[in-house]
Write a protein that holds these residues in place. Structure first.
Motif, PDB file in Angstrom:
ATOM      1  N   GLY A 142      33.621  40.680  46.252  1.00 53.50           N
ATOM      2  CA  GLY A 142      33.494  39.881  45.039  1.00 53.50           C
ATOM      3  C   GLY A 142      34.651  40.151  44.102  1.00 53.50           C
ATOM      4  N   ARG A 143      35.014  39.138  43.347  1.00 56.38           N
ATOM      5  CA  ARG A 143      36.064  39.274  42.342  1.00 56.38           C
ATOM      6  C   ARG A 143      35.569  38.607  41.060  1.00 56.38           C
ATOM      7  NH1 ARG A 143      37.216  42.150  45.868  1.00 56.38           N
ATOM      8  NH2 ARG A 143      39.173  42.320  47.051  1.00 56.38           N
ATOM      9  N   ARG A 186      35.399  43.819  42.737  1.00 57.05           N
ATOM     10  CA  ARG A 186      36.393  44.254  41.758  1.00 57.05           C
ATOM     11  C   ARG A 186      36.260  43.421  40.490  1.00 57.05           C
ATOM     12  NH1 ARG A 186      41.627  45.027  45.856  1.00 57.05           N
ATOM     13  NH2 ARG A 186      40.354  45.726  47.640  1.00 57.05           N
ATOM     14  N   VAL A 187      36.271  44.119  39.371  1.00 52.40           N
ATOM     15  CA  VAL A 187      36.035  43.473  38.080  1.00 52.40           C
ATOM     16  C   VAL A 187      37.189  43.828  37.142  1.00 52.40           C
ATOM     17  CG1 VAL A 187      34.353  43.069  36.240  1.00 52.40           C
ATOM     18  CG2 VAL A 187      33.571  43.848  38.497  1.00 52.40           C
ATOM     19  N   ASN A 188      37.774  42.823  36.518  1.00 52.78           N
ATOM     20  CA  ASN A 188      38.902  43.010  35.620  1.00 52.78           C
ATOM     21  C   ASN A 188      38.747  42.149  34.380  1.00 52.78           C
ATOM     22  OD1 ASN A 188      41.004  44.653  37.306  1.00 52.78           O
ATOM     23  ND2 ASN A 188      40.278  43.054  38.718  1.00 52.78           N
ATOM     24  N   CYS A 189      39.562  42.438  33.373  1.00 52.32           N
ATOM     25  CA  CYS A 189      39.613  41.622  32.159  1.00 52.32           C
ATOM     26  C   CYS A 189      40.963  40.934  32.058  1.00 52.32           C
ATOM     27  CB  CYS A 189      39.426  42.495  30.916  1.00 52.32           C
ATOM     28  SG  CYS A 189      37.715  42.800  30.449  1.00 52.32           S
ATOM     29  N   LEU A 221      44.801  34.514  38.805  1.00 53.14           N
ATOM     30  CA  LEU A 221      44.867  34.471  40.264  1.00 53.14           C
ATOM     31  C   LEU A 221      45.115  35.862  40.840  1.00 53.14           C
ATOM     32  CD1 LEU A 221      44.714  32.077  42.345  1.00 53.14           C
ATOM     33  CD2 LEU A 221      47.182  32.409  42.617  1.00 53.14           C
ATOM     34  N   ALA A 222      45.979  36.634  40.197  1.00 52.42           N
ATOM     35  CA  ALA A 222      46.250  37.992  40.670  1.00 52.42           C
ATOM     36  C   ALA A 222      45.011  38.878  40.586  1.00 52.42           C
ATOM     37  CB  ALA A 222      47.393  38.607  39.860  1.00 52.42           C
ATOM     38  N   LEU A 223      44.110  38.565  39.654  1.00 50.98           N
ATOM     39  CA  LEU A 223      42.909  39.388  39.469  1.00 50.98           C
ATOM     40  C   LEU A 223      41.764  39.006  40.391  1.00 50.98           C
ATOM     41  CD1 LEU A 223      42.783  39.690  35.559  1.00 50.98           C
ATOM     42  CD2 LEU A 223      43.748  41.315  37.209  1.00 50.98           C
ATOM     43  N   PRO A 229      43.664  44.254  41.582  1.00 49.35           N
ATOM     44  CA  PRO A 229      43.358  45.584  41.042  1.00 49.35           C
ATOM     45  C   PRO A 229      41.884  45.672  40.687  1.00 49.35           C
ATOM     46  CG  PRO A 229      44.379  44.234  39.359  1.00 49.35           C
ATOM     47  CD  PRO A 229      44.405  43.423  40.639  1.00 49.35           C
ATOM     48  N   ASN A 230      41.481  46.776  40.115  1.00 51.43           N
ATOM     49  CA  ASN A 230      40.089  46.961  39.697  1.00 51.43           C
ATOM     50  C   ASN A 230      40.077  47.737  38.391  1.00 51.43           C
ATOM     51  OD1 ASN A 230      37.251  46.794  39.999  1.00 51.43           O
ATOM     52  ND2 ASN A 230      37.158  48.860  40.864  1.00 51.43           N
ATOM     53  N   GLY A 231      39.334  47.213  37.416  1.00 52.17           N
ATOM     54  CA  GLY A 231      39.207  47.903  36.132  1.00 52.17           C
ATOM     55  C   GLY A 231      40.404  47.744  35.217  1.00 52.17           C
ATOM     56  N   MET A 232      41.161  46.685  35.379  1.00 52.61           N
ATOM     57  CA  MET A 232      42.392  46.474  34.606  1.00 52.61           C
ATOM     58  C   MET A 232      42.165  45.512  33.447  1.00 52.61           C
ATOM     59  SD  MET A 232      46.049  45.080  36.065  1.00 52.61           S
ATOM     60  CE  MET A 232      47.547  45.175  35.082  1.00 52.61           C
ATOM     61  N   ILE A 233      42.872  45.744  32.348  1.00 47.63           N
ATOM     62  CA  ILE A 233      42.930  44.799  31.236  1.00 47.63           C
ATOM     63  C   ILE A 233      44.320  44.176  31.280  1.00 47.63           C
ATOM     64  CG2 ILE A 233      42.690  44.431  28.754  1.00 47.63           C
ATOM     65  CD1 ILE A 233      41.223  47.172  28.647  1.00 47.63           C
ATOM     66  N   LEU A 234      44.407  42.965  31.803  1.00 50.67           N
ATOM     67  CA  LEU A 234      45.683  42.283  31.948  1.00 50.67           C
ATOM     68  C   LEU A 234      45.871  41.322  30.783  1.00 50.67           C
ATOM     69  CD1 LEU A 234      48.189  41.722  33.757  1.00 50.67           C
ATOM     70  CD2 LEU A 234      46.851  39.868  34.812  1.00 50.67           C
ATOM     71  N   CYS A 235      46.926  41.519  30.021  1.00 48.79           N
ATOM     72  CA  CYS A 235      47.259  40.618  28.916  1.00 48.79           C
ATOM     73  C   CYS A 235      48.257  39.576  29.416  1.00 48.79           C
ATOM     74  CB  CYS A 235      47.863  41.403  27.759  1.00 48.79           C
ATOM     75  SG  CYS A 235      46.790  42.723  27.130  1.00 48.79           S
TER      76      CYS A 235
END
Length: 304
Positions: A142-143, A186-189, A221-223, A229-235
């Motif tokens: 899952g993403r 994997r879960v990201n912001c 798309l990268a997330l 990645p996992n657990g990232m805060i991407l601005c």
């Protein structure tokens, strides 16, 4: 290697325009089958805005269906997920993008509006994530993307409720990224800066032109790809991408006697000092760091 989402099924909330539309279009372009969600009042559960985006995807050779669920309504969210599963058999990707603004200073903010912003941004993301979480855990893939904001990370005048909701999503993401790791969920912001209906009247025309929502979607798309990645805060904004961190300084041990408050105040600059700061992976790292400073525990460790 190019990101290939053929065979993947994605849900994008708030995708009738702006950022959500760009997310949905890019996911479809890379091969995902997309449920386009946007709040609507049609009796068949579809909204005109969502259907327009779904039709655009289909015209371009992709697969898409539309949905008008209100993300604050648990039953509607459950039906939305079932609609995607009935069409394509699984859910691989969830992009929590739906949101609203009710900007006012805190003194002028009604509690009803405060609750509404929390309900849409934070609880709406909780509702959608909860609806797909069990299946993602069971299928071992899952993403999930939570849409946070610089207003939550750093604050913004007149956006107390929005900032509170957006920072709440960071805490949710950080915990779920730990809980889902073993099952490759994997879960990201994503913290976007983009010209949308929510930013009209805030930025000048030149800045709005540079902040095309399409320039944020590559970060999404990268997330959500296999190698995310996992657990990232991407601005993301204007074609630029950064990573935000919640850090912990080395700090200062002051003890716990009656004069501890005064020593904290006197040492506040040292406590703020960022040299040697850490990026904890989980909350217990703060406790472990603090316990390591206690003299009695240091002595016990040395003796052991």
């Amino acid at each position: 290697m190019a990101i290939d989402l053929r065979g993947r099924v994605a849900i994008v909330t708030g995708a009738g325009g702006g950022l959500g539309r760009e997310h949905a279009l890019l996911l479809a372009k890379r091969g995902a089958r997309v449920l386009v969600n946007d709040l609507g009042g049609a009796s068949d559960g579809r909204s005109a805005a969502a259907e327009a985006v779904a039709e655009e995807i289909r015209r371009n050779g992709g697969e898409a269906i539309s949905n008008g669920a209100d993300v604050t309504d648990v039953d509607q969210v459950a039906a939305m997920v079932e609609q995607a599963k009935a069409a394509w058999g699984r859910i691989d990707i969830l992009v929590n993008n739906a949101g609203i603004l009710r900007d006012r200073t805190f003194v002028k903010q009604s509690l009803d509006d405060f609750r509404l912003v929390i309900e849409v941004h934070l609880m709406g993301s909780v509702n959608c994530t909860k609806a797909v979480w069990g299946e993602m855990i069971e299928q071992g893939y899952g993403r999930i993307v939570m849409t946070t904001s610089s207003s939550g990370l750093y604050g913004n005048f007149g956006q107390s409720q929005y900032g509170a909701a957006k920072m709440g999503l960071v805490g949710l993401m950080k915990t779920l990224s730990l809980e889902g790791r073993r099952n490759d969920v994997r879960v990201n912001c994503l913290a976007p800066t983009a010209a949308t209906g929510m930013t009209e009247g805030i930025l000048d025309e030149q800045a709005l032109a540079a902040l095309d929502p399409a320039l944020v979607a590559p970060g999404m798309l990268a997330l959500v790809c296999d190698d995310a990645p996992n657990g990232m805060i991407l601005c993301a904004g204007a074609g630029s991408f950064e990573c935000a961190h919640i850090t912990l300084t080395q700090g200062l041990y002051v003890g716990a006697d009656a004069h501890a408050p005064e020593r904290i105040l006197a040492g506040i600059d040292r406590i703020r000092e960022r040299a040697g700061e850490m990026v904890p992976v989980a909350g217990m790292e703060q406790s472990n760091h603090e316990l390591s400073r206690v003299p009695a525990l240091q002595s016990a460790a040395a003796d052991g």
